[in-house]
Design a protein around this motif. Structure first.
Motif, PDB file in Angstrom:
ATOM      1  N   LEU A   1     135.013 102.733  53.420  1.00  0.00           N
ATOM      2  CA  LEU A   1     136.423 103.042  53.610  1.00  0.00           C
ATOM      3  C   LEU A   1     137.158 101.837  54.182  1.00  0.00           C
ATOM      4  O   LEU A   1     136.747 101.256  55.192  1.00  0.00           O
ATOM      5  N   PHE A   2     138.248 101.462  53.512  1.00  0.00           N
ATOM      6  CA  PHE A   2     139.150 100.395  53.956  1.00  0.00           C
ATOM      7  C   PHE A   2     138.409  99.069  54.177  1.00  0.00           C
ATOM      8  O   PHE A   2     138.745  98.305  55.073  1.00  0.00           O
ATOM      9  N   SER A   3     137.389  98.826  53.342  1.00  0.00           N
ATOM     10  CA  SER A   3     136.707  97.533  53.407  1.00  0.00           C
ATOM     11  C   SER A   3     137.555  96.424  52.784  1.00  0.00           C
ATOM     12  O   SER A   3     137.336  95.242  53.039  1.00  0.00           O
ATOM     13  N   ASN A   4     138.519  96.817  51.944  1.00  0.00           N
ATOM     14  CA  ASN A   4     139.411  95.843  51.312  1.00  0.00           C
ATOM     15  C   ASN A   4     140.835  96.392  51.372  1.00  0.00           C
ATOM     16  O   ASN A   4     141.078  97.545  51.009  1.00  0.00           O
ATOM     17  N   LEU A   5     141.780  95.577  51.838  1.00  0.00           N
ATOM     18  CA  LEU A   5     143.177  95.996  51.965  1.00  0.00           C
ATOM     19  C   LEU A   5     144.042  95.119  51.064  1.00  0.00           C
ATOM     20  O   LEU A   5     144.365  93.988  51.406  1.00  0.00           O
ATOM     21  N   ASP A   6     144.356  95.637  49.891  1.00  0.00           N
ATOM     22  CA  ASP A   6     145.156  94.896  48.920  1.00  0.00           C
ATOM     23  C   ASP A   6     146.090  95.887  48.225  1.00  0.00           C
ATOM     24  O   ASP A   6     145.634  96.877  47.641  1.00  0.00           O
TER      25      ASP A   6
ATOM     26  N   LYS B   1     138.748 101.614  32.834  1.00  0.00           N
ATOM     27  CA  LYS B   1     139.176 102.677  33.744  1.00  0.00           C
ATOM     28  C   LYS B   1     139.740 102.051  35.019  1.00  0.00           C
ATOM     29  O   LYS B   1     138.995 101.488  35.829  1.00  0.00           O
ATOM     30  N   ASN B   2     141.062 102.152  35.171  1.00  0.00           N
ATOM     31  CA  ASN B   2     141.738 101.579  36.324  1.00  0.00           C
ATOM     32  C   ASN B   2     141.787 102.609  37.455  1.00  0.00           C
ATOM     33  O   ASN B   2     142.824 103.231  37.710  1.00  0.00           O
ATOM     34  N   TRP B   3     140.656 102.780  38.117  1.00  0.00           N
ATOM     35  CA  TRP B   3     140.586 103.794  39.161  1.00  0.00           C
ATOM     36  C   TRP B   3     141.463 103.435  40.351  1.00  0.00           C
ATOM     37  O   TRP B   3     142.037 104.317  40.984  1.00  0.00           O
ATOM     38  N   SER B   4     141.587 102.173  40.665  1.00  0.00           N
ATOM     39  CA  SER B   4     142.415 101.785  41.796  1.00  0.00           C
ATOM     40  C   SER B   4     143.889 102.071  41.525  1.00  0.00           C
ATOM     41  O   SER B   4     144.599 102.599  42.386  1.00  0.00           O
ATOM     42  N   VAL B   5     144.350 101.761  40.320  1.00  0.00           N
ATOM     43  CA  VAL B   5     145.740 102.055  39.955  1.00  0.00           C
ATOM     44  C   VAL B   5     145.959 103.568  39.883  1.00  0.00           C
ATOM     45  O   VAL B   5     147.004 104.080  40.292  1.00  0.00           O
ATOM     46  N   PHE B   6     144.967 104.271  39.357  1.00  0.00           N
ATOM     47  CA  PHE B   6     145.051 105.736  39.312  1.00  0.00           C
ATOM     48  C   PHE B   6     145.183 106.322  40.723  1.00  0.00           C
ATOM     49  O   PHE B   6     146.002 107.217  40.959  1.00  0.00           O
ATOM     50  N   ALA B   7     144.383 105.824  41.665  1.00  0.00           N
ATOM     51  CA  ALA B   7     144.453 106.304  43.034  1.00  0.00           C
ATOM     52  C   ALA B   7     145.796 105.956  43.680  1.00  0.00           C
ATOM     53  O   ALA B   7     146.369 106.760  44.422  1.00  0.00           O
TER      54      ALA B   7
ATOM     55  N   ALA C   1     140.512 103.904  48.043  1.00  0.00           N
ATOM     56  CA  ALA C   1     140.275 103.437  46.673  1.00  0.00           C
ATOM     57  C   ALA C   1     141.509 102.752  46.106  1.00  0.00           C
ATOM     58  O   ALA C   1     141.392 101.813  45.305  1.00  0.00           O
ATOM     59  N   SER C   2     142.705 103.180  46.503  1.00  0.00           N
ATOM     60  CA  SER C   2     143.919 102.543  45.992  1.00  0.00           C
ATOM     61  C   SER C   2     144.114 101.135  46.553  1.00  0.00           C
ATOM     62  O   SER C   2     144.881 100.350  45.991  1.00  0.00           O
ATOM     63  N   LEU C   3     143.447 100.821  47.649  1.00  0.00           N
ATOM     64  CA  LEU C   3     143.556  99.490  48.256  1.00  0.00           C
ATOM     65  C   LEU C   3     142.425  98.557  47.833  1.00  0.00           C
ATOM     66  O   LEU C   3     142.245  97.500  48.431  1.00  0.00           O
ATOM     67  N   ASN C   4     141.658  98.974  46.824  1.00  0.00           N
ATOM     68  CA  ASN C   4     140.530  98.171  46.354  1.00  0.00           C
ATOM     69  C   ASN C   4     140.729  97.849  44.874  1.00  0.00           C
ATOM     70  O   ASN C   4     140.177  98.507  43.989  1.00  0.00           O
ATOM     71  N   PRO C   5     141.546  96.850  44.537  1.00  0.00           N
ATOM     72  CA  PRO C   5     141.849  96.537  43.125  1.00  0.00           C
ATOM     73  C   PRO C   5     140.586  96.162  42.351  1.00  0.00           C
ATOM     74  O   PRO C   5     139.715  95.457  42.843  1.00  0.00           O
ATOM     75  N   GLY C   6     140.515  96.667  41.127  1.00  0.00           N
ATOM     76  CA  GLY C   6     139.380  96.355  40.270  1.00  0.00           C
ATOM     77  C   GLY C   6     138.138  97.147  40.587  1.00  0.00           C
ATOM     78  O   GLY C   6     137.129  97.011  39.896  1.00  0.00           O
ATOM     79  N   GLY C   7     138.172  97.979  41.607  1.00  0.00           N
ATOM     80  CA  GLY C   7     136.990  98.746  41.973  1.00  0.00           C
ATOM     81  C   GLY C   7     136.974 100.110  41.303  1.00  0.00           C
ATOM     82  O   GLY C   7     137.890 100.494  40.579  1.00  0.00           O
ATOM     83  N   THR C   8     135.913 100.822  41.521  1.00  0.00           N
ATOM     84  CA  THR C   8     135.768 102.181  41.007  1.00  0.00           C
ATOM     85  C   THR C   8     135.679 103.134  42.186  1.00  0.00           C
ATOM     86  O   THR C   8     135.656 102.722  43.343  1.00  0.00           O
ATOM     87  N   LEU C   9     135.606 104.397  41.866  1.00  0.00           N
ATOM     88  CA  LEU C   9     135.486 105.377  42.938  1.00  0.00           C
ATOM     89  C   LEU C   9     134.149 105.242  43.659  1.00  0.00           C
ATOM     90  O   LEU C   9     134.030 105.549  44.840  1.00  0.00           O
TER      91      LEU C   9
END
Length: 327
Positions: free
Chosen positions: A91-96, A290-296, A77-85
């Protein structure tokens, strides 16, 4: 056989047959031993292997997956900017790694200050807990005084009540203290440390007390004969012998205080003084942003130090938690 008379062929034949019979068993033993020495054992069937050890491997794999999956999910989730939980199911569909950079760039969200505050509060609380708990445990274990049994019973009974029951009392107490000594009142890291020390002293003292009882008292008696007092015995002898329980209490205290939320959110008001647990909640507290990616990402970085301490002190953990349980 050379002492036999020539006129006694029957006796010679009898001795020859006995000698041959004595050699045969020894020869068979040597052959059998040589066969066993090859190290070959009959191969176990799969049913027997699974019944004896195979099922344990399956349980271990299942427990490992159960423990690692939440960690992998948060890291993904931390590697998916702008996404939610919910959108992090793949898993690891986006690496950013932009969420990690955004942690230190967001206005009014000083992640670096939160990390430093958590580090200071956790380390100071852990050191104070270890020192105060060890002093109290040594007194209960080695000294005999009036009220000793009542004090031990009180420590045990107090742990039955959750700390949340004292939340209102702690808040009012901090407000009253802040009017006289602002450095120890609300919005003070020192005041929060004092609250943590008071709350953890009972259980840690009782845990150390059981470990201190495993150290033979004859060591203290020998030191007293040489002229050592209680302070010298405690700091130069006992602390070295109880190092495992000190490491365990310090580690558990650091992990507990660094992840504690309720007390920290009540006492620490200024964002600059907040800890990671309280600060990270600000990323997801707003209903519309809710910045879930930044939170993660912040949670992943916050977990690095406790994991490093756990790995560094893991050889003390098992011995420190179980050695005092037999007393």
């Amino acid at each position: 056989m050379s002492n036999l008379q020539p006129g006694a062929p029957a006796a010679r034949e009898l001795l020859d047959s006995v000698a041959k019979d004595d050699i045969r068993p020894s020869t068979s033993v040597v052959v059998t031993a040589g066969t066993r020495g090859t190290g070959e054992e009959p191969r176990r069937s799969f049913k027997r292997y699974f019944r004896e050890t195979g099922w344990r491997h399956l349980v271990g794999v299942g427990v490992a997956i159960f423990a690692l999956f939440p960690l992998l999910y948060v890291f993904s989730a931390s590697l998916n900017p702008g996404g939610t939980l919910l959108t992090a199911n793949g898993l690891f569909s986006n690496l950013d790694f932009s969420s990690y950079a955004a942690l230190f760039q967001m206005p009014n969200q000083p992640y670096g200050a939160w990390f430093v505050n958590t580090l200071i509060i956790g380390l100071v609380t852990a050191a104070g807990t270890v020192l105060l708990g060890a002093l109290a445990a040594y007194a209960f274990s080695r000294m005999r005084f009036t009220g000793r049994r009542f004090g031990l019973t009180t420590l045990l009974v107090v742990q039955m009540f959750p700390q949340m029951l004292a939340m209102v009392a702690i808040f009012l107490l901090m407000v009253a203290i802040g009017d006289i000594f602002p450095a120890l009142g609300l919005n003070s890291r020192v005041g929060l440390i004092m609250v943590y020390l008071g709350g953890a002293l009972g259980v840690n003292t009782y845990l150390m007390y059981g470990f201190f009882n495993t150290v033979p008292s004859s060591i203290d008696e020998a030191a007293k004969i040489d002229g050592a007092g209680h302070a010298r015995i405690f700091f130069t002898i006992i602390l070295r012998l109880v190092a495992p329980i000190l490491a365990v209490v310090g580690l558990l205290s650091f992990i507990g205080t660094s992840s504690e939320f309720v007390l920290a959110s009540v006492i620490l008001i200024d964002p600059e003084n907040q800890t990671l647990a309280v600060g990270l909640y600000r990323f997801i507290s707003d209903e519309f942003s809710k910045n879930w990616s930044v939170f993660a990402a912040g949670a992943v970085l916050a977990a690095i130090l406790p994991v490093a301490l756990f790995l560094a002190l893991q050889r003390y953990i098992v011995g420190g938690l179980t050695a005092g349980s037999v007393k």
